[in-house]
Design a protein around this motif. Sequence first.
Motif, PDB file in Angstrom:
ATOM      1  N   LYS A 195      -9.912   4.389  -1.971  1.00  0.00           N
ATOM      2  CA  LYS A 195      -8.928   3.320  -1.869  1.00  0.00           C
ATOM      3  C   LYS A 195      -9.563   1.963  -1.552  1.00  0.00           C
ATOM      4  CE  LYS A 195      -5.443   6.564  -0.354  1.00  0.00           C
ATOM      5  NZ  LYS A 195      -4.523   6.725  -1.384  1.00  0.00           N
ATOM      6  N   ILE A 215       1.028   6.839  -6.771  1.00  0.00           N
ATOM      7  CA  ILE A 215      -0.062   7.792  -6.979  1.00  0.00           C
ATOM      8  C   ILE A 215       0.459   9.219  -6.796  1.00  0.00           C
ATOM      9  CG2 ILE A 215      -2.239   8.635  -6.009  1.00  0.00           C
ATOM     10  CD1 ILE A 215      -2.966   5.690  -5.492  1.00  0.00           C
ATOM     11  N   LEU A 216       1.287   9.439  -5.793  1.00  0.00           N
ATOM     12  CA  LEU A 216       1.867  10.763  -5.584  1.00  0.00           C
ATOM     13  C   LEU A 216       2.732  11.172  -6.774  1.00  0.00           C
ATOM     14  CD1 LEU A 216       2.358  13.206  -3.730  1.00  0.00           C
ATOM     15  CD2 LEU A 216       4.294  11.946  -2.767  1.00  0.00           C
ATOM     16  N   LYS A 224       0.494  12.137  -9.632  1.00  0.00           N
ATOM     17  CA  LYS A 224      -0.087  13.464  -9.419  1.00  0.00           C
ATOM     18  C   LYS A 224       0.920  14.564  -9.745  1.00  0.00           C
ATOM     19  CE  LYS A 224      -3.339  12.189  -5.769  1.00  0.00           C
ATOM     20  NZ  LYS A 224      -3.676  12.343  -4.337  1.00  0.00           N
ATOM     21  N   LEU A 269      -9.070   7.144  -7.680  1.00  0.00           N
ATOM     22  CA  LEU A 269      -7.877   7.288  -6.844  1.00  0.00           C
ATOM     23  C   LEU A 269      -8.215   7.651  -5.403  1.00  0.00           C
ATOM     24  CD1 LEU A 269      -5.501   9.163  -9.325  1.00  0.00           C
ATOM     25  CD2 LEU A 269      -5.506   6.734  -8.729  1.00  0.00           C
ATOM     26  N   THR A 276     -13.487  13.319   0.701  1.00  0.00           N
ATOM     27  CA  THR A 276     -13.070  12.265  -0.228  1.00  0.00           C
ATOM     28  C   THR A 276     -13.840  12.363  -1.533  1.00  0.00           C
ATOM     29  OG1 THR A 276     -12.581  10.823   1.650  1.00  0.00           O
ATOM     30  CG2 THR A 276     -12.769   9.780  -0.505  1.00  0.00           C
ATOM     31  N   GLN A 286       2.063   1.794  -3.485  1.00  0.00           N
ATOM     32  CA  GLN A 286       0.986   2.320  -4.325  1.00  0.00           C
ATOM     33  C   GLN A 286       0.761   3.801  -4.053  1.00  0.00           C
ATOM     34  OE1 GLN A 286      -2.345  -0.226  -3.469  1.00  0.00           O
ATOM     35  NE2 GLN A 286      -1.783  -1.711  -5.037  1.00  0.00           N
ATOM     36  N   ASP A 287       0.820   4.206  -2.785  1.00  0.00           N
ATOM     37  CA  ASP A 287       0.658   5.624  -2.453  1.00  0.00           C
ATOM     38  C   ASP A 287       1.766   6.467  -3.067  1.00  0.00           C
ATOM     39  OD1 ASP A 287      -1.666   5.220  -1.054  1.00  0.00           O
ATOM     40  OD2 ASP A 287      -0.692   5.157   0.928  1.00  0.00           O
ATOM     41  N   LYS A 288       2.988   5.936  -3.072  1.00  0.00           N
ATOM     42  CA  LYS A 288       4.100   6.665  -3.692  1.00  0.00           C
ATOM     43  C   LYS A 288       3.886   6.795  -5.200  1.00  0.00           C
ATOM     44  CE  LYS A 288       7.597   5.366  -0.305  1.00  0.00           C
ATOM     45  NZ  LYS A 288       8.804   4.560  -0.059  1.00  0.00           N
ATOM     46  N   LEU A 322       0.827  -1.206   0.000  1.00  0.00           N
ATOM     47  CA  LEU A 322       0.000   0.000   0.000  1.00  0.00           C
ATOM     48  C   LEU A 322       0.862   1.255   0.000  1.00  0.00           C
ATOM     49  CD1 LEU A 322      -2.865  -0.981   2.465  1.00  0.00           C
ATOM     50  CD2 LEU A 322      -3.013  -0.727  -0.010  1.00  0.00           C
ATOM     51  N   ALA A 323       1.973   1.241   0.745  1.00  0.00           N
ATOM     52  CA  ALA A 323       2.865   2.402   0.768  1.00  0.00           C
ATOM     53  C   ALA A 323       3.467   2.634  -0.611  1.00  0.00           C
ATOM     54  CB  ALA A 323       3.957   2.197   1.817  1.00  0.00           C
TER      55      ALA A 323
END
Length: 180
Positions: free
Chosen positions: A120, A21-22, A25, A117, A90, A17-19, A14-15
């Motif tokens: 989650k 996505i960041l 962006k 996005l 959200t 995936q968050d990176k 998950l971490a």
Amino acid sequence: MKLNIFNLELLKKLATQDKLILIAKIVITICMITYIAINVSFKETLSIISNANLSYLLIVVALTFLNLFIQFQKWKFISKVCLSYENDSTVATSLFQGFAAGIFTPGRIGEYVGRSLAFKEKTLLEVITATVIDKMFNLLIITFFGSLSAILFISYFAHVSSFVTVSLFILLFCIYYILF
């Protein structure tokens, strides 16, 4: 022990995936700023705004905020009904991420993925289905008012009888009543 290891691996995934996505962006933001800087002349923009009728400009700004408010309320309702999601921040984030993703894709197709996005916990298919429902509402409204306009156009310019015009109105209202 295996359960804790699995949870740790899931958290790492998950971490990551968050990176990603960041990073996506940031890339989208850089692309958008670059596109605007290349294609829009700052001097021309200032000249156009200074020569514009201020009352028309204020009307446009007011209608823009009204449009965004209506789109937010509609997406909030669809998110509540289809996705069981009621968090306003959200929902707003999802809406604006969809707008941003739609700018760079043909036919604004990126909006479907962009809206997912922010959700989650939901699958991509669930959010895309909710987005399609949102777009179908727009399509139904446009076709309804377009049909009304076409009937009025035929009535005034083709000089058909009022019986035909009233019959078409009744038929149109019955069709859209069934659809809604």
